[in-house]
Motif scaffolding. Structure first.
Motif, PDB file in Angstrom:
ATOM      1  N   PRO A  54       0.825  -1.219   0.000  1.00  0.00           N
ATOM      2  CA  PRO A  54       0.000   0.000   0.000  1.00  0.00           C
ATOM      3  C   PRO A  54       0.855   1.263   0.000  1.00  0.00           C
ATOM      4  CG  PRO A  54      -0.890  -1.604   1.539  1.00  0.00           C
ATOM      5  CD  PRO A  54       0.424  -2.157   1.056  1.00  0.00           C
ATOM      6  N   GLY A  55       0.524   2.177  -0.894  1.00  0.00           N
ATOM      7  CA  GLY A  55       1.249   3.434  -0.987  1.00  0.00           C
ATOM      8  C   GLY A  55       2.344   3.443  -2.032  1.00  0.00           C
ATOM      9  N   PHE A  56       2.636   2.256  -2.620  1.00  0.00           N
ATOM     10  CA  PHE A  56       3.707   2.161  -3.621  1.00  0.00           C
ATOM     11  C   PHE A  56       3.160   1.781  -4.998  1.00  0.00           C
ATOM     12  CE2 PHE A  56       6.017   1.759   0.314  1.00  0.00           C
ATOM     13  CZ  PHE A  56       7.203   2.443   0.078  1.00  0.00           C
ATOM     14  N   GLY A  57       1.881   1.961  -5.185  1.00  0.00           N
ATOM     15  CA  GLY A  57       1.280   1.630  -6.471  1.00  0.00           C
ATOM     16  C   GLY A  57       1.834   2.430  -7.628  1.00  0.00           C
ATOM     17  N   PHE A  58       2.420   3.600  -7.337  1.00  0.00           N
ATOM     18  CA  PHE A  58       2.984   4.435  -8.401  1.00  0.00           C
ATOM     19  C   PHE A  58       4.134   3.734  -9.120  1.00  0.00           C
ATOM     20  CE2 PHE A  58       5.355   5.377  -4.557  1.00  0.00           C
ATOM     21  CZ  PHE A  58       6.673   5.406  -4.986  1.00  0.00           C
ATOM     22  N   LEU A  59       4.696   2.689  -8.495  1.00  0.00           N
ATOM     23  CA  LEU A  59       5.820   1.976  -9.112  1.00  0.00           C
ATOM     24  C   LEU A  59       5.403   1.216 -10.366  1.00  0.00           C
ATOM     25  CD1 LEU A  59       7.651   0.549  -5.951  1.00  0.00           C
ATOM     26  CD2 LEU A  59       8.345   2.481  -7.386  1.00  0.00           C
ATOM     27  N   GLU A  60       4.091   1.065 -10.584  1.00  0.00           N
ATOM     28  CA  GLU A  60       3.611   0.394 -11.789  1.00  0.00           C
ATOM     29  C   GLU A  60       3.729   1.275 -13.030  1.00  0.00           C
ATOM     30  OE1 GLU A  60       0.357  -2.777 -11.475  1.00  0.00           O
ATOM     31  OE2 GLU A  60      -0.330  -1.175 -10.127  1.00  0.00           O
ATOM     32  N   SER A  61       4.073   2.525 -12.835  1.00  0.00           N
ATOM     33  CA  SER A  61       4.218   3.440 -13.965  1.00  0.00           C
ATOM     34  C   SER A  61       5.278   2.922 -14.943  1.00  0.00           C
ATOM     35  CB  SER A  61       4.621   4.827 -13.455  1.00  0.00           C
ATOM     36  OG  SER A  61       5.102   5.632 -14.515  1.00  0.00           O
ATOM     37  N   PRO A  62       5.022   3.001 -16.263  1.00  0.00           N
ATOM     38  CA  PRO A  62       6.004   2.547 -17.263  1.00  0.00           C
ATOM     39  C   PRO A  62       7.374   3.196 -17.078  1.00  0.00           C
ATOM     40  CG  PRO A  62       3.904   2.982 -18.315  1.00  0.00           C
ATOM     41  CD  PRO A  62       3.773   3.467 -16.903  1.00  0.00           C
ATOM     42  N   LEU A  63       7.397   4.448 -16.610  1.00  0.00           N
ATOM     43  CA  LEU A  63       8.676   5.133 -16.414  1.00  0.00           C
ATOM     44  C   LEU A  63       9.502   4.437 -15.343  1.00  0.00           C
ATOM     45  CD1 LEU A  63      10.453   7.507 -17.179  1.00  0.00           C
ATOM     46  CD2 LEU A  63       9.300   8.865 -15.420  1.00  0.00           C
ATOM     47  N   TYR A  64       8.841   4.054 -14.244  1.00  0.00           N
ATOM     48  CA  TYR A  64       9.558   3.358 -13.180  1.00  0.00           C
ATOM     49  C   TYR A  64       9.986   1.958 -13.635  1.00  0.00           C
ATOM     50  CZ  TYR A  64       8.511   6.933  -9.686  1.00  0.00           C
ATOM     51  OH  TYR A  64       8.464   8.111  -8.971  1.00  0.00           O
ATOM     52  N   LYS A  65       9.139   1.306 -14.418  1.00  0.00           N
ATOM     53  CA  LYS A  65       9.501  -0.014 -14.939  1.00  0.00           C
ATOM     54  C   LYS A  65      10.733   0.076 -15.837  1.00  0.00           C
ATOM     55  CE  LYS A  65       4.841  -2.038 -14.822  1.00  0.00           C
ATOM     56  NZ  LYS A  65       3.749  -2.618 -15.633  1.00  0.00           N
ATOM     57  N   LEU A  66      10.765   1.113 -16.683  1.00  0.00           N
ATOM     58  CA  LEU A  66      11.918   1.311 -17.560  1.00  0.00           C
ATOM     59  C   LEU A  66      13.177   1.588 -16.749  1.00  0.00           C
ATOM     60  CD1 LEU A  66      13.122   1.666 -20.386  1.00  0.00           C
ATOM     61  CD2 LEU A  66      12.408   4.058 -20.319  1.00  0.00           C
ATOM     62  N   ALA A  67      13.046   2.415 -15.712  1.00  0.00           N
ATOM     63  CA  ALA A  67      14.188   2.733 -14.857  1.00  0.00           C
ATOM     64  C   ALA A  67      14.694   1.484 -14.150  1.00  0.00           C
ATOM     65  CB  ALA A  67      13.794   3.803 -13.842  1.00  0.00           C
ATOM     66  N   MET A  68      13.781   0.646 -13.666  1.00  0.00           N
ATOM     67  CA  MET A  68      14.194  -0.577 -12.987  1.00  0.00           C
ATOM     68  C   MET A  68      14.868  -1.549 -13.943  1.00  0.00           C
ATOM     69  SD  MET A  68      14.641  -2.428 -10.410  1.00  0.00           S
ATOM     70  CE  MET A  68      14.016  -1.138  -9.336  1.00  0.00           C
ATOM     71  N   GLY A  69      14.297  -1.680 -15.149  1.00  0.00           N
ATOM     72  CA  GLY A  69      14.923  -2.549 -16.136  1.00  0.00           C
ATOM     73  C   GLY A  69      16.329  -2.095 -16.486  1.00  0.00           C
ATOM     74  N   THR A  70      16.503  -0.781 -16.615  1.00  0.00           N
ATOM     75  CA  THR A  70      17.829  -0.228 -16.908  1.00  0.00           C
ATOM     76  C   THR A  70      18.791  -0.505 -15.764  1.00  0.00           C
ATOM     77  OG1 THR A  70      16.829   1.534 -18.239  1.00  0.00           O
ATOM     78  CG2 THR A  70      19.090   1.874 -17.477  1.00  0.00           C
TER      79      THR A  70
END
Length: 272
Positions: A54-70
């Motif tokens: 709870p409270g970390f749902g913003f991590l599903e954003s494509p931008l965060y996914k791209l940053a994590m993949g990088t």
């Protein structure tokens, strides 16, 4: 209401991320560093688990996914000369896997709800398909690539080599295998200006004569290849060579003026 177990999410995503990194390394023909890949996969697993906190749902954003993949790619393959290529392969493999998961979920009638068995099955199927479809690209698989460290005096250089069991090139005196290396990848073995130029290696006899009297162990090495019945390579005997974890001791390093791999996945050949 769907119940999500964070520990299962963490373990599942760590496993899948590791398989994706392994697939990318195999397809790109780059060196596999399993410890760093595991650390990158663990980071991916932690990220996936936090998405459901709870409270970390913003991590599903494509931008965060791209940053994590990088970030995962940098951890797993940072410092590699093939970093850009393996990064593109990783994101391509990830997209393929994502599509495979969605397809199997729809065929299974589960919609887009995460299902442990479905995702594990998807991981296995996609990994198998990638291995099958890109089988030719895996002809120089991870077990055939190894890091090589060469030493000449107090100078050293490191590069990635293909362990080519079909390569019978050996030192005619000692019988030891010969390392064939791209000349511009071993410049650090020589003082400034002393490394042979690519143009010189087109005439190895002249190149050897030009180095007469130097305090290096230069020699000419005869070899045969497909379409070449007899030719010569300029070679130098280094003080030490380490291939993977094996110490080869003093061996010959033959200098190649041309690239040894099509995609740049390796820059040296070691005979078996």
């Amino acid at each position: 209401m769907t119940v999500v177990y964070v520990d299962e999410v963490f373990l599942l995503n760590t496993l899948v991320d590791y398989l994706l990194l392994l697939s990318a390394a195999r397809l790109a023909g780059t060196e596999i560093r399993r410890l760093w890949m595991l650390l990158a996969a663990l980071l991916g697993g932690i990220y996936a688990a936090f998405v459901f906190v709870p409270g970390f749902g913003f991590l599903e954003s494509p931008l965060y996914k791209l940053a994590m993949g990088t970030a995962m790619v940098l951890i797993a393959f940072g410092g590699s000369k093939e970093l850009l290529r393996v990064s593109l392969v990783f994101f391509g493999v990830s997209a393929t896997f994502g599509g495979g998961v969605l397809a199997l979920q729809l065929l299974n009638g589960t919609g887009t709800v995460m299902d442990l068995k479905t995702i594990l099955l998807s991981a296995a199927v996609c990994y198998g398909l990638l291995t099958l479809i890109f089988g030719r690209g895996l002809r120089h698989g991870p077990m055939e690539l190894a890091p090589v460290e060469l030493q000449l005096g107090n100078r050293r250089c490191r590069l990635t080599a293909l362990l080519d069991t079909g390569n019978t090139l050996s030192d005619p005196v000692t019988g030891k295998p010969v390392v064939v290396a791209e000349v511009d990848r071993v410049e650090n073995l020589f003082p400034p200006g002393k490394c042979p130029k690519k143009a010189e290696l087109g005439n190895p006899v002249s190149a050897l004569e030009a180095r007469e009297g130097e305090d290096y162990r230069w020699r000419l090495l005869p070899y045969r290849a497909v379409g070449v019945s007899h030719a010569l390579l300029l070679a130098i005997k280094v003080d030490k060579a380490k291939v993977g974890k094996e110490d080869y001791g003093p061996i010959l390093v033959a200098l190649s003026p041309t690239p040894l791999s099509d995609g740049g996945g390796y820059h040296a050949l070691v005979g078996g």
